[in-house]
Design an enzyme around this catalytic site. Structure first.
Site, PDB file in Angstrom:
ATOM      1  N   ASN A   1      -0.591  -4.633  -4.016  1.00  0.00           N
ATOM      2  CA  ASN A   1      -1.830  -4.965  -3.311  1.00  0.00           C
ATOM      3  C   ASN A   1      -2.678  -3.690  -3.293  1.00  0.00           C
ATOM      4  O   ASN A   1      -2.294  -2.669  -3.866  1.00  0.00           O
ATOM      5  CB  ASN A   1      -1.551  -5.552  -1.915  1.00  0.00           C
TER       6      ASN A   1
ATOM      7  N   GLY B   1      -8.395 -13.153  -4.148  1.00  0.00           N
ATOM      8  CA  GLY B   1      -7.670 -13.497  -5.370  1.00  0.00           C
ATOM      9  C   GLY B   1      -6.948 -12.299  -5.961  1.00  0.00           C
ATOM     10  O   GLY B   1      -6.231 -11.579  -5.262  1.00  0.00           O
TER      11      GLY B   1
ATOM     12  N   THR C   1       2.451 -14.486   6.061  1.00  0.00           N
ATOM     13  CA  THR C   1       3.799 -14.003   5.716  1.00  0.00           C
ATOM     14  C   THR C   1       4.331 -14.760   4.498  1.00  0.00           C
ATOM     15  O   THR C   1       4.319 -16.002   4.481  1.00  0.00           O
ATOM     16  CB  THR C   1       4.783 -14.219   6.892  1.00  0.00           C
TER      17      THR C   1
ATOM     18  N   ASP D   1       4.847 -12.911  -1.738  1.00  0.00           N
ATOM     19  CA  ASP D   1       6.116 -13.232  -2.413  1.00  0.00           C
ATOM     20  C   ASP D   1       5.962 -14.497  -3.267  1.00  0.00           C
ATOM     21  O   ASP D   1       6.454 -14.561  -4.398  1.00  0.00           O
ATOM     22  CB  ASP D   1       7.230 -13.436  -1.375  1.00  0.00           C
TER      23      ASP D   1
HETATM   24  O1  RIB Z   1       6.880 -10.564   2.548  1.00  0.00           O
HETATM   25  C1  RIB Z   1       7.343 -11.092   3.760  1.00  0.00           C
HETATM   26  C2  RIB Z   1       8.690 -10.523   4.084  1.00  0.00           C
HETATM   27  O2  RIB Z   1       8.572  -9.145   4.335  1.00  0.00           O
HETATM   28  C3  RIB Z   1       9.329 -11.092   5.321  1.00  0.00           C
HETATM   29  O3  RIB Z   1      10.082 -12.247   5.066  1.00  0.00           O
HETATM   30  C4  RIB Z   1      10.137  -9.922   5.865  1.00  0.00           C
HETATM   31  O4  RIB Z   1      11.512 -10.126   5.841  1.00  0.00           O
HETATM   32  C5  RIB Z   1       9.720  -8.715   5.034  1.00  0.00           C
HETATM   33  O5  RIB Z   1      10.653  -8.411   4.094  1.00  0.00           O
END
Ligand code: RIB
Length: 302
Positions: free
Chosen positions: A183, A222, A245, A249
């Site tokens: 990022n 984006g 959150t 990922d």
């Molecule tokens: O990217 C989110 C994650 O960052 C969370 O689930 C937490 O555990 C940290 O690792």
């Protein structure tokens, strides 16, 4: 049997509390009820990859405790191969303390526990690093282990340097990275620049790094792709986030999954921004990671 994506990384139990606003230093605030949700950037990326329909394996460490058993069971319920999820008996499983404020932004403190014990020796002889089409890792495990992962990878090596490493990143690592996914904050630390607050600054900083390709995630704006002297901005769908959150990922998982199927980088990033945006519309880390159908439904507001 071939494997689409092998994820080497962290596995945490997330202890999540919603608050109106993240507390300032020295401030105490009252929040909502505690939620305990499986998380960890590595485990989230492995689960997201699998939910999106790609075959996935997770390589990491848990403690010999109830949290570790729960985290392993969650990975297995999502069809993630855990043959190389090791157990450490003298330290607890990783924990993340997460405050999520009303606009969906969060603040996270991670106690790495067993994640910090994942060593280069653990990863060097794992067959998946040889057979997986894509190997994906982050930085909630020791940097030497990230380097060893890159060295042992035969396929495409994707590094998401999250959270931004506090130590100097070996040049050798950046040299073996095929796709770097930082990022803006992570990019400014890696490139040694000041704050990156515009797409132009992100492009200039990314161009100083020796990685083959860089995909800079820009949250609601984006992502920008810098590869082979070409630059392309990929906008994100407009959404009103509930909880960010796990969105980064999910983005990395969709990108790695796309590359594992031979899609080009831009097409993979176009899908990744949709998956990342859809993830912000549901609370929690692993609890928010969508299937392809859920991506469409959430973005269409159904
Ligand atoms: O990217 C989110 C994650 O960052 C969370 O689930 C937490 O555990 C940290 O690792």
């Amino acid at each position: 049997m071939s494997l689409d994506v092998a994820v080497v990384g962290s596995c945490n139990l997330d202890l999540v509390v919603t608050v109106d606003a993240i507390p300032l230093v020295g401030q105490t605030v009252l929040g909502g009820d505690l939620a305990q949700i499986p998380g960890g950037k590595g485990a989230n990326q492995a689960v997201a990859t699998s939910r999106l329909g790609y075959s996935a394996a997770f390589i990491g460490r848990i403690g010999d405790d109830d949290n570790g058993k729960f985290l392993k069971q969650c990975l297995q319920e999502d069809d993630v191969d855990t043959s190389f999820l090791f157990e450490t008996d003298d330290v607890p499983s990783g924990i993340a303390l997460i405050a999520v404020q009303a606009d969906g932004d969060n603040s996270i403190v991670v106690s790495p526990g067993a994640n910090a014990r994942l060593t280069p020796d653990d990863v060097e002889n794992i067959s998946f690093l040889d057979t997986a089409t894509v190997v994906l890792t982050q930085s909630e495990i020791p940097i030497e282990t990230v380097v060893a992962t890159g060295r042992s990878t035969s396929g495409i090596f994707v590094w998401n340097p999250a959270p931004a490493p506090e130590e100097i990143v070996p040049l050798e690592l950046l040299d073996v990275v095929d796709v770097l996914v930082p990022n803006q904050t992570e990019l400014s630390l890696l490139a040694g620049t000041g704050p990156i607050d515009s797409v132009d600054k992100a492009i200039s900083a990314a161009q100083t790094l020796p990685c083959a390709s860089v995909v800079v995630t820009l949250g609601a704006n984006g992502a920008v792709v810098i590869a082979n002297n070409d630059v392309m901005h990929v906008p994100a769908p407009v959404v009103t986030p509930v909880d960010t959150t796990g969105a980064g990922d999910a983005f990395c998982a969709a990108l790695a999954g796309g590359l594992s199927q031979g899609k080009d980088l831009i097409a993979s990033v176009e899908e990744a921004v949709r998956v990342g945006a859809a993830t912000t519309l549901v609370a929690g880390a692993q609890s928010s990671l969508p299937t392809p159908q859920q991506v469409t439904e959430r973005l269409e507001g159904r």
